[in-house]
Design a protein around this motif. Structure first.
Motif, short mmCIF file in Angstrom:
data_model
loop_
_atom_site.label_atom_id
_atom_site.label_comp_id
_atom_site.label_asym_id
_atom_site.label_seq_id
_atom_site.Cartn_x
_atom_site.Cartn_y
_atom_site.Cartn_z
N GLY A 206 118.90 38.58 13.14
CA GLY A 206 117.63 39.03 12.59
C GLY A 206 116.63 39.49 13.64
O GLY A 206 115.54 39.95 13.32
N GLU A 207 117.01 39.40 14.90
CA GLU A 207 116.11 39.79 15.99
C GLU A 207 115.80 41.28 15.96
O GLU A 207 116.69 42.10 15.73
N VAL A 208 114.53 41.62 16.19
CA VAL A 208 114.15 43.02 16.31
C VAL A 208 114.68 43.53 17.64
O VAL A 208 114.38 42.97 18.70
N LEU A 209 115.47 44.60 17.59
CA LEU A 209 116.08 45.13 18.80
C LEU A 209 115.32 46.33 19.36
O LEU A 209 115.12 46.43 20.56
N MET A 210 114.92 47.25 18.49
CA MET A 210 114.24 48.44 18.98
C MET A 210 113.51 49.15 17.85
O MET A 210 113.76 48.90 16.68
N LEU A 211 112.63 50.03 18.24
CA LEU A 211 111.91 50.91 17.33
C LEU A 211 112.06 52.32 17.85
O LEU A 211 111.97 52.55 19.05
N ALA A 212 112.33 53.24 16.95
CA ALA A 212 112.50 54.64 17.34
C ALA A 212 112.04 55.51 16.17
O ALA A 212 111.45 54.99 15.22
N HIS A 213 112.33 56.78 16.24
CA HIS A 213 111.94 57.72 15.18
C HIS A 213 113.16 58.51 14.73
O HIS A 213 114.09 58.74 15.50
N MET A 214 113.11 58.92 13.47
CA MET A 214 114.18 59.73 12.90
C MET A 214 113.57 60.95 12.22
O MET A 214 112.52 60.84 11.60
N ASN A 215 114.26 62.06 12.35
CA ASN A 215 113.94 63.21 11.50
C ASN A 215 115.01 63.23 10.41
O ASN A 215 115.89 62.36 10.35
N ALA A 216 114.97 64.22 9.54
CA ALA A 216 115.93 64.27 8.44
C ALA A 216 117.37 64.36 8.94
O ALA A 216 118.28 63.72 8.38
N GLU A 217 117.60 65.11 10.00
CA GLU A 217 118.95 65.25 10.54
C GLU A 217 119.46 63.93 11.12
O GLU A 217 120.63 63.57 10.94
N ALA A 218 118.59 63.19 11.80
CA ALA A 218 118.99 61.89 12.37
C ALA A 218 119.31 60.89 11.27
O ALA A 218 120.29 60.14 11.37
N LEU A 219 118.50 60.88 10.22
CA LEU A 219 118.76 59.97 9.11
C LEU A 219 120.09 60.32 8.45
O LEU A 219 120.92 59.45 8.19
N ALA A 220 120.33 61.60 8.21
CA ALA A 220 121.59 62.03 7.59
C ALA A 220 122.78 61.67 8.47
O ALA A 220 123.81 61.21 7.97
N ALA A 221 122.66 61.86 9.78
CA ALA A 221 123.76 61.53 10.70
C ALA A 221 124.04 60.03 10.70
O ALA A 221 125.19 59.60 10.74
N THR A 222 122.98 59.23 10.64
CA THR A 222 123.13 57.78 10.61
C THR A 222 123.82 57.34 9.33
O THR A 222 124.73 56.51 9.35
N VAL A 223 123.40 57.88 8.20
CA VAL A 223 124.02 57.54 6.92
C VAL A 223 125.51 57.93 6.94
O VAL A 223 126.37 57.15 6.52
N ALA A 224 125.82 59.10 7.45
CA ALA A 224 127.20 59.60 7.46
C ALA A 224 128.10 58.85 8.43
O ALA A 224 129.24 58.52 8.09
N SER A 225 127.61 58.58 9.64
CA SER A 225 128.46 58.00 10.68
C SER A 225 128.41 56.48 10.74
O SER A 225 129.29 55.86 11.34
N ARG A 226 127.36 55.89 10.17
CA ARG A 226 127.11 54.44 10.26
C ARG A 226 126.90 54.00 11.71
O ARG A 226 127.11 52.85 12.07
N GLU A 227 126.45 54.93 12.56
CA GLU A 227 126.01 54.62 13.92
C GLU A 227 124.61 55.22 14.07
O GLU A 227 124.37 56.36 13.67
N ALA A 228 123.71 54.43 14.62
CA ALA A 228 122.30 54.82 14.68
C ALA A 228 122.08 56.08 15.51
O ALA A 228 122.49 56.15 16.67
N THR A 229 121.44 57.04 14.90
CA THR A 229 121.06 58.29 15.55
C THR A 229 119.57 58.48 15.33
O THR A 229 119.07 58.26 14.22
N PHE A 230 118.87 58.87 16.37
CA PHE A 230 117.41 59.01 16.31
C PHE A 230 117.00 60.39 16.79
O PHE A 230 117.81 61.15 17.33
N TRP A 231 115.72 60.69 16.63
CA TRP A 231 115.13 61.88 17.22
C TRP A 231 114.42 61.40 18.48
O TRP A 231 113.53 60.55 18.40
N SER A 232 114.82 61.89 19.62
CA SER A 232 114.17 61.53 20.87
C SER A 232 112.99 62.46 21.10
O SER A 232 113.16 63.66 21.32
N ARG A 233 111.79 61.88 21.05
CA ARG A 233 110.60 62.69 21.28
C ARG A 233 110.53 63.14 22.73
O ARG A 233 110.11 64.26 23.01
N SER A 234 110.99 62.32 23.67
CA SER A 234 110.94 62.71 25.09
C SER A 234 111.98 63.77 25.44
O SER A 234 111.72 64.66 26.24
N ARG A 235 113.15 63.70 24.81
CA ARG A 235 114.22 64.67 25.08
C ARG A 235 114.11 65.90 24.18
O ARG A 235 114.71 66.93 24.47
#
Length: 126
Positions: free
Chosen positions: A30-59
């Motif tokens: 239950g430990e909080v590990l991280m906080l990040a941001h997602m756009n629609a593409e990142a959310l869709a990729a996460t749902v499809a692959s079951r591996e966390a994908t985010f939108w990197s604001r710095s990259r």
């Protein structure tokens, strides 16, 4: 209240930059590990692959957690809050979640004096 708040239709409420906040917690602890941001593409990729994908604001691009370190976050469950502007990923981490090597990105406590290490989690702490 509207259907977004009480219905079963996924309709994320992205901010002006096209992002929603995503928090990842460890499925086992239950430990909080991280906080990040997602756009629609990142959310869709996460749902499809079951591996966390985010939108990197710095990259300025999609970023699959662990793409270079191998420390992927395997997604067990995805939840969205009541007004659909934040996502909760319940994950099994394959190593440290933080780029510093700490298990969680939240390894320091804020006090009246400043910051305080939480246990031995601060990278490089003795």
């Amino acid at each position: 209240m509207d259907d977004r708040e009480t219905g079963l239709t996924l309709a994320p409420r992205y901010d002006a930059a096209g992002l929603i906040t995503a928090v990842a917690t460890d499925a086992a602890t239950g430990e909080v590990l991280m906080l990040a941001h997602m756009n629609a593409e990142a959310l869709a990729a996460t749902v499809a692959s079951r591996e966390a994908t985010f939108w990197s604001r710095s990259r300025g691009r999609l970023w699959k957690k662990g793409e270079s370190s191998g420390h992927v976050l395997r997604v067990c469950d995805i939840r969205i809050d009541c007004d659909q502007d934040a996502v909760w990923l319940i994950v099994e981490p394959a190593g440290p979640a933080c780029h510093t090597g700490a298990r969680s990105c939240f390894y320091r406590r804020v006090t009246a004096e400043g910051l305080e290490a939480v246990g031995d989690e601060v990278p490089g702490a003795a």
